[in-house]
Design an enzyme around this catalytic site. Sequence first.
Site, PDB file in Angstrom:
ATOM      1  N   ARG A  15     -19.020   9.294 -22.633  1.00 31.45           N
ATOM      2  CA  ARG A  15     -19.757   7.973 -22.045  1.00 31.45           C
ATOM      3  C   ARG A  15     -20.660   7.747 -22.786  1.00 31.45           C
ATOM      4  NH1 ARG A  15     -23.825   6.234 -20.487  1.00 31.45           N
ATOM      5  NH2 ARG A  15     -24.516   8.149 -19.029  1.00 31.45           N
ATOM      6  N   ASP A  16     -22.137   8.548 -23.279  1.00 26.39           N
ATOM      7  CA  ASP A  16     -22.832   8.059 -23.263  1.00 26.39           C
ATOM      8  C   ASP A  16     -23.014   7.990 -25.198  1.00 26.39           C
ATOM      9  OD1 ASP A  16     -25.402   7.117 -23.589  1.00 26.39           O
ATOM     10  OD2 ASP A  16     -26.701   8.908 -23.250  1.00 26.39           O
ATOM     11  N   HIS A 206     -32.751  15.535 -20.411  1.00 24.85           N
ATOM     12  CA  HIS A 206     -31.818  14.338 -21.298  1.00 24.85           C
ATOM     13  C   HIS A 206     -31.871  13.953 -22.317  1.00 24.85           C
ATOM     14  CE1 HIS A 206     -28.214  11.388 -21.536  1.00 24.85           C
ATOM     15  NE2 HIS A 206     -28.911  10.893 -22.428  1.00 24.85           N
ATOM     16  N   HIS A 208     -32.407  12.834 -26.215  1.00 19.64           N
ATOM     17  CA  HIS A 208     -32.025  12.856 -27.260  1.00 19.64           C
ATOM     18  C   HIS A 208     -32.773  13.277 -28.575  1.00 19.64           C
ATOM     19  CE1 HIS A 208     -29.667   8.979 -25.888  1.00 19.64           C
ATOM     20  NE2 HIS A 208     -29.785   9.709 -25.214  1.00 19.64           N
ATOM     21  N   CYS A 239     -28.274   5.224 -31.752  1.00 24.34           N
ATOM     22  CA  CYS A 239     -30.063   4.865 -31.118  1.00 24.34           C
ATOM     23  C   CYS A 239     -29.600   3.758 -31.321  1.00 24.34           C
ATOM     24  CB  CYS A 239     -30.579   5.560 -31.890  1.00 24.34           C
ATOM     25  SG  CYS A 239     -32.791   4.987 -30.620  1.00 24.34           S
ATOM     26  N   ASN A 248     -28.547  11.075 -28.778  1.00 25.80           N
ATOM     27  CA  ASN A 248     -27.824  12.075 -28.055  1.00 25.80           C
ATOM     28  C   ASN A 248     -28.117  13.047 -28.912  1.00 25.80           C
ATOM     29  OD1 ASN A 248     -26.845  11.439 -25.469  1.00 25.80           O
ATOM     30  ND2 ASN A 248     -25.669   9.920 -26.744  1.00 25.80           N
TER      31      ASN A 248
END
Lengths: 296, 296
Positions: A15-16, A206, A208, A239, A248
């Site tokens: 997803r991300d 979470h 990055h 990003c 990520n």
Amino acid sequence: MMMPSQANIVEMGARDGLQNEVAVTTDAKLTLIANLAEAGIKKIEAGSFVSPKWVPQMADSAELFRQLPRQQGVTYSALTPNLKGFEIAQSVGVDEVAIFGSASESFSQKNINCSIEESIERFTPLMQKAKQQNIPVRGYVSCVLGCPYEGHINASEVARVSEILYKMGCYQISLGDTIGVGTPLDARKMVEQVANVVPIDQIALHFHDTYGQALANIQACLALGVNTFDSSVAGLGGCPYAKGASGNLATEDLVYMLHGMGIDTGIDLTKLIAAGNQISQIIGRQNNSKVANALS
Amino acid sequence: MMMPSQANIVEMGARDGLQNEVAVTTDAKLTLIANLAEAGIKKIEAGSFVSPKWVPQMADSAELFRQLPRQQGVTYSALTPNLKGFEIAQSVGVDEVAIFGSASESFSQKNINCSIEESIERFTPLMQKAKQQNIPVRGYVSCVLGCPYEGHINASEVARVSEILYKMGCYQISLGDTIGVGTPLDARKMVEQVANVVPIDQIALHFHDTYGQALANIQACLALGVNTFDSSVAGLGGCPYAKGASGNLATEDLVYMLHGMGIDTGIDLTKLIAAGNQISQIIGRQNNSKVANALS
């Protein structure tokens, strides 16, 4: 130093990650997700029920969930921005959904054209429906260590938004360093402040890796007892705020660190690396995991 | 938690970095070194007086030092494997030299065909000469967190070799995670053990980033009071033990973390990034610093 003996990885690659890469087929996603489950990952965010106008890479999320072969003990979740998204997600059998708020007023305004307050209020009907249906809701807070528009974000503001989402019924609050600018002391202070209003075992990180700080930041927070971390296999997802930069944190690098520290994840690193190499090949770019590059 | 307020960076790009990249001209090295000094770096390892048969990229080290314009307050050092190398280095005016031992018996045997003990004994005449000439000697210990041939290395062995080099007269012991396999708890335990035999302010950390762990490892050791770190601008230098993998920690990423933690380095990050971008362009590959990629 208190240190968890076990950690939970919430895998963001499908997803991300993939929402910021070239679009891949539903089949490619299904293979990735199956490989991740096979590697021992227990929580997989598999799609997003947002407008395909905004995130075309996620347009097939309903189809994906319809076809997704489930594996026992694995939770397949999706991001749902509103009641409509939730209802579609529910109709295709997601196990869990996620909603999001921002710790930055400017980020909220520029990204979704409303205040933090308004953005969270909009989730009220979704939360009610989720409660009725017994579907767990995870809450993301973005910009917890910095904002592309405002710069510094006060930890007190992160705690305030986290508390609202928690009190609304989110079973877990995932604290996102959306642009990866945070450093270890700030990360720890921020988590300490959130832990005053959300139990530490209901907090996820979470972080990055845009500035290469994600693992150091996690390491600095481990002693607080936090033990749930979001990451993305092969470091999928760039990003959107810095062209060519990384986004990520790579799951492989995180799992390598945790295992090295004697923290169990239940994940088979070799299988995880293979899953990351396969999807990297499909999207046609180098694997962003240093561990994968060192061991492949 | 005790935390240093100031840290020293020993810049490795021109030596440990460029010795593992395509050869560049002496002029390109001179420009890089001048840019690093201009960015505020106070310790620069500029070359190596080893046989050009083994490291052709460093064959011009004598010429480089002859031409090197010095900047006040900046130390320009070189790696010297033996008395002959030391004498050439001295004749061209190096400020400081470095010698090296390994914490791994197999690594010593396979790389220089002799035992750890023998390799260190060979430095005795060099140490005597350096003492006479008042030239400071730094001691590297390689494989402190793992060996490509042996795997795990006992911290007690790292401490033993560190103590020998320290007692021989090395003013500083630089602990090298040569293959970048270490993780935070092991790194901290190893440094704790070395600190029993070498004062903490005479210990430096030389952690490679092959597995993405270098910053997390440094972060875990900061609380011990160590405040000298070796790194390489743009992450110059790959890993000779894993093709395509990264090696040296990027100085930009380290400086970003330290500054973010309120630890002063005296370095201008913007100028440092420019120096790294320029040399990356010359050697024709992407800058390996995440901070540089995010901010460029």
